[in-house]
Each structure stands twice: as structure tokens, then as C-alpha cells.
Design a protein around this motif. Structure first.
Motif, PDB file in Angstrom:
ATOM      1  N   ARG A  85      -9.012   7.760 -11.807  1.00 28.93           N
ATOM      2  CA  ARG A  85      -8.104   6.775 -11.218  1.00 28.93           C
ATOM      3  C   ARG A  85      -8.064   6.881  -9.704  1.00 28.93           C
ATOM      4  NH1 ARG A  85      -4.312   6.926 -15.979  1.00 28.93           N
ATOM      5  NH2 ARG A  85      -5.472   5.503 -17.312  1.00 28.93           N
ATOM      6  N   ILE A  86      -8.433   8.065  -9.190  1.00 30.48           N
ATOM      7  CA  ILE A  86      -8.329   8.316  -7.752  1.00 30.48           C
ATOM      8  C   ILE A  86      -9.506   7.698  -7.009  1.00 30.48           C
ATOM      9  CG2 ILE A  86      -8.625  10.190  -6.074  1.00 30.48           C
ATOM     10  CD1 ILE A  86      -5.810   9.965  -6.992  1.00 30.48           C
ATOM     11  N   PHE A  87     -10.680   7.690  -7.661  1.00 28.70           N
ATOM     12  CA  PHE A  87     -11.870   7.202  -6.967  1.00 28.70           C
ATOM     13  C   PHE A  87     -12.105   5.728  -7.252  1.00 28.70           C
ATOM     14  CE2 PHE A  87     -12.489  11.804  -7.048  1.00 28.70           C
ATOM     15  CZ  PHE A  87     -12.641  12.005  -5.684  1.00 28.70           C
ATOM     16  N   ARG A  88     -11.050   4.965  -7.115  1.00 29.09           N
ATOM     17  CA  ARG A  88     -11.130   3.508  -7.238  1.00 29.09           C
ATOM     18  C   ARG A  88     -10.283   2.905  -6.138  1.00 29.09           C
ATOM     19  NH1 ARG A  88      -9.896   2.386 -13.415  1.00 29.09           N
ATOM     20  NH2 ARG A  88      -8.146   1.381 -12.433  1.00 29.09           N
ATOM     21  N   PRO A  89     -10.622   1.681  -5.703  1.00 35.16           N
ATOM     22  CA  PRO A  89      -9.744   1.061  -4.702  1.00 35.16           C
ATOM     23  C   PRO A  89      -8.323   0.981  -5.270  1.00 35.16           C
ATOM     24  CG  PRO A  89     -11.774  -0.167  -4.912  1.00 35.16           C
ATOM     25  CD  PRO A  89     -11.786   0.861  -6.003  1.00 35.16           C
ATOM     26  N   PRO A  90      -7.306   1.326  -4.472  1.00 32.11           N
ATOM     27  CA  PRO A  90      -5.946   1.438  -4.998  1.00 32.11           C
ATOM     28  C   PRO A  90      -5.447   0.151  -5.663  1.00 32.11           C
ATOM     29  CG  PRO A  90      -5.991   1.639  -2.587  1.00 32.11           C
ATOM     30  CD  PRO A  90      -7.394   1.713  -3.058  1.00 32.11           C
TER      31      PRO A  90
ATOM     32  N   GLN B 261       0.769   5.902  -7.216  1.00 28.23           N
ATOM     33  CA  GLN B 261      -0.491   6.566  -7.561  1.00 28.23           C
ATOM     34  C   GLN B 261      -0.283   8.058  -7.814  1.00 28.23           C
ATOM     35  OE1 GLN B 261      -3.866   4.796  -7.045  1.00 28.23           O
ATOM     36  NE2 GLN B 261      -4.315   6.370  -8.553  1.00 28.23           N
TER      37      GLN B 261
ATOM     38  N   GLN C  43      -3.083  10.884 -10.978  1.00 30.74           N
ATOM     39  CA  GLN C  43      -4.029  11.538 -10.074  1.00 30.74           C
ATOM     40  C   GLN C  43      -5.302  11.997 -10.770  1.00 30.74           C
ATOM     41  OE1 GLN C  43      -2.442  14.195  -7.029  1.00 30.74           O
ATOM     42  NE2 GLN C  43      -0.377  13.646  -7.641  1.00 30.74           N
TER      43      GLN C  43
ATOM     44  N   GLU D  21       0.833  -1.215   0.000  1.00 29.60           N
ATOM     45  CA  GLU D  21       0.000   0.000   0.000  1.00 29.60           C
ATOM     46  C   GLU D  21       0.861   1.256   0.000  1.00 29.60           C
ATOM     47  OE1 GLU D  21      -4.194  -1.303   2.134  1.00 29.60           O
ATOM     48  OE2 GLU D  21      -2.434  -0.983   3.374  1.00 29.60           O
TER      49      GLU D  21
ATOM     50  N   LEU E  59       0.653   3.870  -2.987  1.00 27.99           N
ATOM     51  CA  LEU E  59       0.357   5.286  -2.727  1.00 27.99           C
ATOM     52  C   LEU E  59       1.389   6.171  -3.428  1.00 27.99           C
ATOM     53  CD1 LEU E  59      -1.530   7.211  -1.201  1.00 27.99           C
ATOM     54  CD2 LEU E  59      -0.017   7.031   0.767  1.00 27.99           C
TER      55      LEU E  59
END
Lengths: 322, 258
Positions: free
Chosen positions: B118-123, B110, B114, B103, B107
Motif C-alpha cells: 500500500r505504501i509503494f503506490r501513489p497516495p 495512510q 503501512q 494530501e 498522509l
């Protein structure tokens, strides 16, 4: 199995909440609705305090601004469809949070606490000392918003039981929405900012943008709570924006457990129950409340939401000793 | 233009930084090339951290210019410099202790993706980011503990994670602040191997107190004393320099630093 043990109590609690109005008196139905509204309010604050590390001491401003938006932005005498007035009210709070956020998020730590408070006080005195919103008396709503679906009246918000189910549905929705949001990369970025903002910047994140986004979302959800509060009580007063309102919701978050979603919900139920209990017991009920909160903070770091984990640890330790 | 070893990636020209009346850095210039490890030495308080902080954008210089691939980046904020390819690691381990190793890397990776979609999905559902996290965990030797909570790693592993997170952001320039600090002998030699491998594709600035590692790795060494550049050159030159010996290495004279 652990997933089951985590989900089961929540399903059970939801079932109890669903049948509750069939057994309780109207007084208690309204009391639980008030509690659920406080839970939404507290969850929204926990996004800032618990997840992003932003201790806002002026969160009542957005609660109150959404409330005032209802009488101020509806033409007198008009029948107000909820599909119009609910988004308008929430957007007013979001916009206020966005504008205030641009300023307050340039500060950190103790300064952030003081500046959020200062802006909230400005909003309080705007409504308290001017005729804009009826001064210190506030405004009574002539009629509650109407809820029609395909031309049929789906709910009557004059009826406490209807309000109760409306509030319950929104509480569950907000909980599920935030549970999803916090599990996305966006949620991880917020936790990263709380944990180590400097590192997030070094990795290429413009943390200001993320903080502004969550400050606006938190403001919008506080606004939703403020909207529901007015639907429940039928009036707005400047007290909704007062600093002790901001303090109370912060206490609810701390009591329940910061950095969790279920914590603010547990905190809201404990807070309201305690308030009712202590009020009936003594005149100086706030003293009783204060003592209880001090005890929780000392005896239960992590708040009420941390109780299951502490029990589990104790059980494991006990088993080891046998 | 194809990028080759030897290309100048980062250039600092006459960097000066005052704190009140104190000059933490005065007129320090340096060139970082792809394929080179450039070590920055100096006693405590010489201004090494100030210099790194100016290159990374954490501290604005009082005067001087910073160029990345020829472009003036002096006025860019720290997060922007990261986005254009300047990655830094920290002297004090700066990981996210409650996240797993993967994780942490996700992070970091990621940060290159940004976009709202792509941000509003489980990593862990973002394939490119997850793939990058696997690459850097393999590079840093962290594959065996990908799902371990970062705060429970050994000190050496946390230092490796620190480097993995920098690499996850795909930097061209690496600013490494004491990557070997507090490491055991075995962990240390693994890190030295990793840095030697990273040299090929990166320009590396290495601040390090472990002299064995510095002389094993560095292509160029710059020595700072009291915020001023004392001498800069290949390791042999620095080792033989009387000025460096008396100013920095000289405290117990006669020691062989080879």
C-alpha cells in the motif's frame, strides 16, 4: 501546456545526450559520462538531504565501498559478468548503509552530520591504512566487467562510447525510478518526516524504519555511482571515500537545488563544467569554484532548479506592471 | 464485548514526571470515558502539556501507569500509541504546509495502512485511504478547500485540518491541546459543534483556555495547579469550588464564569 514546457527541455536534453558521442571527442564523452555518474551520486544524496531532511556528510563511503567491492569480491583472473558483479557491488554499499544507518539515524541535526562523517572516515582509513584494498595506492582493475546478453557481447566496457551509453541508460533509469518512488505514499512519508517528524510519529509512523529504508536505498544508489566510476576509470583509490568527496557531492546538490531530482543533475553538469573551466584558467581553481558557489547560494536560494520558477514569477510580475 | 458510552477507554494512575528537581506532574490520576469530554484546566505552567505528552507517549512518566481499555501501555512509544487508538492534536498547528488539505488527510489516514503493497503506490490511488480523507474533511468542514495547499489556509482552517488529521487515524481517544487557540468567534463555534459531535464515539481530553467553550462542552473538569490535581468533578462543582476559585479562577474575584 505546463506539462509540455516541463517535459520538452528534458526530452531535448536527452536527445542531445544521445547523439553527443557522435560529435564530441573521446575526452568529452568520458567527461560527460563522469558527469552523469556524479548526477546519480547527487540524486542519491538528495533523497536524504532534500527529501527526508537528513544531511549526510559521509555519503562517499557507499560510493567507495561499492567500488572496492569490484576488485575485492571478484576472484583473481576471472572474467566478471556484470550481471553478477553489479548487484554484488550495489548490495555491498546497501548493506554498509543499512548497518551504519542503524547507528547514525539515532542522532539528529549537527550530531547526524558529524556521525555520518565519522563512519565515512573510518571506512576511508580502513582502505587507506591497511593492505585490504592496496593501501593508499588503491587497485587497478585487470579487466572491465563483461556485458553479455544471451551469450553475445552486448557492450564492451573497454570502449568509452559503450560506457557512455551504459551510464546514460542507468542515469535515466535511476531518475525515472526515483521520480516514481517520490510520488508514492512512501515518498510523501519521507517529505512528511523532513517537514515535521514529530507529527509523523504522533500519527503512528515509526519514522526510524522509513529513515533506515531511504538511507539504505540512497547508499545503494551511491554504490551504483561508485561502480560506474570504476567501470569508467578502471581503478579504485581510497580518495573515492575521502571526506572532500562527500563535501563535493553535497555541494552539487545545493548548487542544483535540494529537494528536486533535476537539481542534482543540473548541479553535476555545472560543477564539472566549472571544474574544467577553472582548472584551465588558474592554478587556484578551487578558489574560483568557491566564489561561484557562494554567489549561487546568495543569489539563487533553491539552486539552479529554481531558475524557471523565478523567471516565470518575474514575467508574471512584469506583465502585471504593464 | 460491545463498546458502549461510558466505557473507560484511557486511565492514568498516579502519573508523576520530574524534570531534574522540578515535579511537573505529581501523582495525577484521570479517567477518560467514551462519550465524555473531560476538560483539563490550570494556569500556565500547571503541567497540562506534560500530562498530555505522557498520555501520548512523547514523554515517559517518572512513575505511574497508563491503561488503554485495561491494557498497560505505559512503555509503548508514541507511534505505537497512535496505532492502538490514542490520537493527539497540537497546540501549535502541526500540519504539512506544502501538501494540499487532502494530501495532509491522506498522509494521516495512510498511517493505518503501512503494508509495503500500500505504501509503494501513489497516495490518491489507495481507495480506503482516500475515502477516509473525504470523511474527515467533511466532518471538519474542509470539503470546499480539499485541493488547496495547506500552508495557504486561514488560521482557523488550519486548526480544523489539525483535527481532521487526528480523526483520519481513527482514534478512540482524542487528546486535544487547545483546539480553539487563536480562532475567531464563528470558527470557534463551528469547532465547538464538531467536538460535541465527536463526543459520542470518542473519549476526549480537552485542554482549553476558552472558558465559555469548556463550560459548554465538558462533562467532567479536572483542575491542575503546580503539577498537582486540585479538584475533579462535574462543571457545576468546579464552578462552585472555593479552592478552584482562589487558586485558578480567583485572580479577579467576583467574575461570573457561567
Amino acid at each position: 501546456m505546463t506539462r509540455f514546457f516541463r517535459t520538452f527541455p528534458m526530452i531535448a536534453a536527452l536527445a542531445v545526450l544521445l547523439v553527443f558521442p557522435m560529435f564530441g571527442q573521446i575526452f568529452y564523452t568520458e567527461l560527460v559520462a563522469k558527469t552523469l555518474i556524479l548526477a546519480i551520486f547527487a540524486m542519491s544524496l538528495d533523497l536524504l538531504v532534500g527529501y527526508t531532511g537528513l544531511v549526510s556528510f559521509g555519503h562517499a563511503a557507499y560510493f567507495g565501498i561499492a567500488a572496492y567491492a569490484i576488485p575485492l569480491l571478484t576472484p583473481a583472473g576471472a572474467v566478471n559478468a556484470i550481471w553478477w558483479i553489479l548487484p554484488v557491488s550495489v548490495l555491498a554499499a546497501a548493506l554498509a548503509a543499512l548497518l551504519i544507518g542503524v547507528f547514525v539515524l539515532r542522532t539528529k541535526g549537527i550530531y547526524f552530520i558529524m556521525v555520518t562523517l565519522a563512519f565515512a572516515q573510518m571506512a576511508f582509513f580502513l582502505f587507506h591504512d591497511t593492505d585490504l584494498g592496496g593501501g593508499s595506492d588503491g587497485i587497478f582493475l585487470n579487466s572491465k566487467p563483461t556485458v553479455t546478453v544471451f551469450g553475445l557481447e552486448a557492450l564492451t566496457l573497454e570502449n568509452p562510447t559503450h560506457i557512455y551509453y551504459f551510464v546514460l541508460a542507468l542515469t535515466v533509469s535511476v531518475y525515472l525510478l526515483l521520480r516514481w518512488l517520490l510520488k508514492t505514499s512512501f515518498g510523501h512519508i519521507l517529505i512528511g518526516i523532513r517537514s515535521n517528524e514529530h507529527r509523523m510519529v504522533a500519527m503512528g509512523y515509526n519514522t526510524f524504519h522509513y529513515k533506515l529504508a531511504i538511507f539504505t536505498i540512497a547508499g545503494a544508489l551511491a554504490g551504483l555511482a561508485g561502480f560506474l566510476q570504476v567501470v569508467l576509470t578502471g581503478f579504485v583509490t581510497p580518495e573515492m571515500l575521502a571526506w572532500h568527496q562527500s563535501g563535493n557531492v553535497l555541494l552539487v546538490v545545493i548548487l542544483g537545488g535540494i529537494g528536486t531530482l533535476i537539481g542534482p543533475v543540473l548541479g553535476a553538469f555545472t560543477f564539472i563544467a566549472l571544474q574544467e573551466f577553472a582548472q584551465g584558467l588558474v592554478d587556484r581553481w578551487q578558489l574560483v569554484m568557491g566564489i561561484f558557489i557562494i554567489l549561487v547560494v546568495f543569489a539563487l536560494p533553491g539552486g539552479l532548479a529554481a531558475i524557471p520558477a523565478r523567471l516565470r514569477r518575474r514575467l508574471v510580475k512584469g506583465a502585471d506592471n504593464d | 464485548m460491545t463498546e458502549r458510552p461510558g466505557d473507560v477507554l484511557l486511565e492514568a494512575r498516579g502519573l508523576t514526571r520530574h524534570f531534574g528537581g522540578l515535579a511537573a506532574n505529581s501523582n495525577v490520576s484521570m479517567t477518560l470515558r467514551r462519550g465524555e469530554i473531560h476538560a483539563l484546566l490550570g494556569p500556565n505552567g500547571a503541567g497540562k502539556s506534560t500530562f498530555i505528552n505522557m498520555l501520548s507517549g512523547d514523554l515517559p512518566p517518572s512513575s505511574g501507569t497508563i491503561l488503554l481499555k485495561g491494557d498497560d501501555v505505559t512503555a509503548l512509544s508514541a507511534h505505537r500509541r497512535s496505532r492502538i487508538g490514542i490520537g493527539r492534536s497540537f497546540q501549535r498547528t502541526n500540519i504539512f504546509p506544502t501538501f494540499s488539505v487532502q494530501e495532509n488527510c491522506v498522509l494521516a489516514a495512510q498511517s493505518r495502512q503501512q503494508q509495503p503493497g500500500r505504501i509503494f503506490r501513489p497516495p490518491l490511488q489507495n481507495e480506503a485511504v482516500v475515502a477516509r480523507s473525504h470523511e474527515v474533511m467533511a466532518l471538519a468542514g474542509l470539503n470546499h478547500c480539499a485541493s488547496q495547499i495547506a500552508g495557504t489556509l486561514s488560521h482557523g482552517e488550519q486548526r480544523q485540518l489539525e483535527i481532521a488529521m487526528v480523526l483520519a487515524t481513527n482514534p478512540a481517544v482524542l487528546l486535544l491541546d487547545e483546539p480553539l487557540a487563536g480562532m475567531g468567534a464563528e470558527e470557534s463555534s463551528r469547532m465547538v459543534d464538531l467536538l460535541a459531535r465527536l463526543r459520542r464515539d470518542h473519549a476526549i481530553l480537552l485542554v482549553e483556555h476558552d472558558m465559555d467553550a469548556v463550560f459548554a462542552l465538558a462533562d467532567v473538569i479536572t483542575v491542575l495547579v503546580n503539577g498537582e490535581l486540585l479538584e475533579s468533578g462535574p462543571p457545576e462543582q468546579i464552578k462552585a469550588s472555593p479552592a478552584v476559585r482562589s487558586a485558578y479562577l480567583g485572580e479577579d474575584e467576583g467574575t461570573d464564569y457561567a
